[in-house]
Design a protein around this motif. Structure first.
Motif: not given
Ligand SMILES: Cc1cc2nc3c(=O)[nH]c(=O)nc-3n(C[C@H](O)[C@H](O)[C@H](O)COP(=O)(O)O)c2cc1C
Length: 384
Positions: A46, A105, A107, A109, A129, A131, A134, A252-254, A313, A317, A341-342, A348-349
């Motif tokens: 993280r 960026r 990948g 939103a 957008s 996360s 969450t 869930i994003p990503s 995925k 970032t 960024s993470d 966490a997901a």
């Molecule tokens: C718990 C969690 C933390 C996240 N932290 C980041 C982050 O620090 N940087 C980043 O680019 N994406 C992060 N993401 C992923 C993005 O939120 C996600 O890729 C973006 O919203 C686009 O949505 P999609 O990947 O579903 O298309 C994180 C996702 C989760 C579930």
């Protein structure tokens, strides 16, 4: 009817959740919700933001003296980082010139969101957008867990792989394959993985990615135990519990993939080795010899643990950013933008996945055994 809404920007003052339809008279323990919020903030890989935030909920409505009233429950999580963003995120117009974010960026939103909403400053896209949202769902899920616990339903998650590092074989999915000590090991692991040696290798893989300015994805599994037979239905496509779990996990994003039970492996295996044979035990109870169906047949729970695996995925970032475009100039640029960024969010997901499982099961339990009070619901379930 159970429903909830979440609101709030990543660097706004707070996140807000409104939850409706939980029965009255249900004991609510804030410490359980805060503990789940802390679990979502953890996991190796993280970034800096999670060091700033100390997520905790505050109840604004619907709970009195530790019990639900049956009225809408409002919860709030303060964003501690807000103090650093008050001008940039002010709801009122500000005099200062705030520099717009314009490098997209890949990948994230950023591009699709800017095109959809007509924003020229990507900050207007990133804030919702992100996360950070969450955390709201984990709080709602932790409320739901407390209802499910009344019916002896428990939910866990663990990480199966990070990039190419993970369990080599498909793990068994029957109740016995998940001993209680396994979950203690998961909670103690910074990767939320019960295998200590795998944990080390996963961490090494994340460190390698970090040094390369890169990010990592992976797979987590969510398992629900004690779920009664008969939740969900095949009678309409959207009543199948499998449909509803897929929607919940894919929200869930990503997350880019999801399978139930043996999933993709089942699609490569003959039927004789996939389908779960039913037996009677000495007490006349039914059980399946295997659980390749992941606890769901015909869109209905069959009494075995519900098992879903979810593919995450690598986050978008990158410290070594990919080439991209600049929305303001309309030019191709060599590097998109980097902000704190993470590197890996799979553990966490998984915690968010637990929350989504809790939300879907709560909705399904209320449909089948519903009541305005917990007592009424327990009567419908046949338990006092
Ligand atoms: C718990 C969690 C933390 C996240 N932290 C980041 C982050 O620090 N940087 C980043 O680019 N994406 C992060 N993401 C992923 C993005 O939120 C996600 O890729 C973006 O919203 C686009 O949505 P999609 O990947 O579903 O298309 C994180 C996702 C989760 C579930």
């Amino acid at each position: 009817m159970f429903r909830f809404l979440t609101a709030g920007e990543s660097h706004g003052p707070c996140l807000t959740m409104v939850v409706e339809g939980l029965p009255a008279g249900m004991r609510v323990d804030k410490t359980i919700i805060d503990a789940d919020l802390r679990r979502r903030q953890g996991g190796y890989g993280r970034g800096g933001r999670m060091k700033i935030e100390k997520d905790a909920v505050r109840f604004l409505s619907g709970v009195r003296h530790g019990k639900t009233l049956g009225s809408p429950i409002t919860m709030q999580i303060e964003n501690l980082d807000w103090v650093n963003w008050q001008e940039r995120m002010s709801a009122e117009p500000v005099e200062a010139t705030i520099e717009a974010v314009t490098r997209v960026r890949p990948g994230h939103a950023d591009f699709s969101g800017a095109m959809k909403y007509g924003h020229s400053d990507l900050r207007n896209v990133i804030e919702r957008s992100s996360s950070r949202e969450t955390a709201s769902r984990v709080a709602v899920g932790a409320l739901c867990r407390q209802l499910l616990a009344q019916f002896d339903i428990t939910i866990h998650s663990h990480v199966l792989s990070i990039v190419e590092v993970g369990y080599e074989k498909q793990r068994a999915m029957t109740h016995d394959a998940y001993p209680v000590e396994m979950w203690d090991a998961v909670e103690a692991s910074p990767m939320r993985c019960a295998d200590a040696e795998l944990t080390e290798r996963m961490i090494a893989r994340i460190v390698q990615a970090k040094h390369a300015g890169d990010t990592c994805g992976g797979v987590f599994e969510v398992v629900a135990f004690g779920v009664p037979i008969g939740l969900g239905s095949f009678s309409q496509w959207d009543r199948r519990l499998s449909t509803r779990l897929a929607m919940a996990m894919m929200s869930i994003p990503s997350v880019k993939a999801m399978e139930i039970g043996a999933g993709f492996t089942a699609s490569r295996t003959p039927g004789s080795q996939v389908h779960d044979v039913l037996r009677h035990d000495a007490d006349g109870r039914w059980f399946h010899l295997t659980n390749n169906a992941g606890g769901i047949e015909g869109g209905i729970t069959n009494g075995e643990p519900i098992v879903v695996r979810v593919g995450v995925k690598p986050i978008p970032t990158l410290a070594h950013p990919l080439p991209s475009i600049d929305l303001a100039s309309g030019e191709n640029v060599d590097e998109s933008r980097y902000e704190r960024s993470d590197v890996c969010v799979v553990p966490a997901a998984g915690v968010v996945g637990e929350a989504m499982m809790a939300i879907v099961l709560t909705e399904a339990m209320l449909e089948k055994f519903g009541g305005d009070s917990l007592e009424e619901m327990m009567r419908h379930r046949g338990r006092q």
